[in-house]
Design a protein around this motif. Structure first.
Motif, short mmCIF file in Angstrom:
data_model
loop_
_atom_site.label_atom_id
_atom_site.label_comp_id
_atom_site.label_asym_id
_atom_site.label_seq_id
_atom_site.Cartn_x
_atom_site.Cartn_y
_atom_site.Cartn_z
N THR A 1 -25.33 -19.64 -21.60
CA THR A 1 -25.88 -20.04 -22.90
C THR A 1 -25.58 -18.97 -23.94
O THR A 1 -25.18 -19.29 -25.07
CB THR A 1 -27.40 -20.28 -22.78
OG1 THR A 1 -27.62 -21.30 -21.80
CG2 THR A 1 -28.00 -20.69 -24.11
N ALA A 2 -25.76 -17.71 -23.59
CA ALA A 2 -25.50 -16.62 -24.53
C ALA A 2 -24.03 -16.56 -24.91
O ALA A 2 -23.68 -16.41 -26.09
CB ALA A 2 -25.96 -15.30 -23.93
N CYS A 3 -23.14 -16.72 -23.95
CA CYS A 3 -21.70 -16.68 -24.26
C CYS A 3 -21.27 -17.89 -25.07
O CYS A 3 -20.44 -17.77 -25.97
CB CYS A 3 -20.89 -16.56 -22.97
SG CYS A 3 -20.88 -14.86 -22.33
N ASN A 4 -21.83 -19.06 -24.79
CA ASN A 4 -21.52 -20.23 -25.60
C ASN A 4 -21.93 -20.01 -27.06
O ASN A 4 -21.21 -20.36 -27.98
CB ASN A 4 -22.20 -21.48 -25.04
CG ASN A 4 -21.53 -22.00 -23.78
OD1 ASN A 4 -20.46 -21.53 -23.38
ND2 ASN A 4 -22.17 -22.94 -23.13
N GLU A 5 -23.10 -19.40 -27.26
CA GLU A 5 -23.56 -19.12 -28.62
C GLU A 5 -22.67 -18.07 -29.30
O GLU A 5 -22.35 -18.18 -30.48
CB GLU A 5 -25.02 -18.65 -28.61
CG GLU A 5 -25.57 -18.31 -29.99
CD GLU A 5 -25.56 -19.45 -31.00
OE1 GLU A 5 -25.53 -19.16 -32.21
OE2 GLU A 5 -25.57 -20.64 -30.59
N ALA A 6 -22.25 -17.06 -28.55
CA ALA A 6 -21.35 -16.04 -29.11
C ALA A 6 -20.03 -16.68 -29.55
O ALA A 6 -19.53 -16.39 -30.64
CB ALA A 6 -21.10 -14.93 -28.10
N LEU A 7 -19.47 -17.57 -28.71
CA LEU A 7 -18.22 -18.23 -29.10
C LEU A 7 -18.44 -19.13 -30.30
O LEU A 7 -17.61 -19.17 -31.21
CB LEU A 7 -17.64 -19.04 -27.93
CG LEU A 7 -16.33 -19.75 -28.25
CD1 LEU A 7 -15.23 -18.77 -28.67
CD2 LEU A 7 -15.87 -20.59 -27.07
N LYS A 8 -19.55 -19.84 -30.35
CA LYS A 8 -19.86 -20.70 -31.50
C LYS A 8 -19.86 -19.88 -32.78
O LYS A 8 -19.26 -20.26 -33.79
CB LYS A 8 -21.20 -21.40 -31.32
CG LYS A 8 -21.62 -22.25 -32.49
CD LYS A 8 -23.10 -22.62 -32.40
CE LYS A 8 -23.62 -23.23 -33.67
NZ LYS A 8 -23.55 -22.39 -34.85
#
Length: 143
Positions: free
Chosen positions: A77-84
């Protein structure tokens, strides 16, 4: 004798804390992040060597680095948000430059790079998620 045990215990605790403080770098699937992107965006993203329409103008390259606090999120979840957030920054860069796409997008963290059409690289620690995105700002021919 008790002092030796206390010193050994303190050393073990410091070692464990140092191990937890390190970052873990891995790859994650792009699809969940790309599927969540706004459908009305005027900037298209093409990761790795993904096929795209012909380039009519090249407007330079751009790199964006993102580091976000993890809060209580799991690593994915954290990495998905960082990429977003990184893609939001690239979208702004492209819009400001007059581009309608970013091609050949690569992701990285320190020495680990991914130039894939299906995965991205991200690092997490106990407190943060971080990555860099790099791509070419271009104008693509209309489809």
């Amino acid at each position: 004798m008790k002092l030796k045990h206390l010193i050994a215990l303190a050393a073990a605790a410091l070692g464990a804390q140092a191990a937890l403080a390190g970052s873990h770098t891995t790859t994650y699937p792009l699809k969940p992040v790309l599927d969540a992107q706004s459908a009305d965006s005027k900037v298209a993203f093409y990761f790795g060597d993904a096929a795209h329409p012909a380039v009519s103008a090249s407007l330079g390259e751009k790199t964006e680095g993102i580091r976000i606090a993890r809060k209580t999120d799991d690593e994915t979840t954290a990495c998905n948000e960082a990429l977003k957030q990184a893609l939001d920054a690239l979208r702004k860069d492209a819009t400001d430059a007059g581009a309608n796409a970013v091609i050949n997008i690569e992701t990285s963290f320190h020495q680990m790079h991914t130039a894939s059409a299906t995965e991205f690289t991200c690092a997490t620690s106990m407190s943060a998620a971080a990555l860099k995105v790099h791509g070419q700002l271009v104008k693509l021919d209309a489809k």
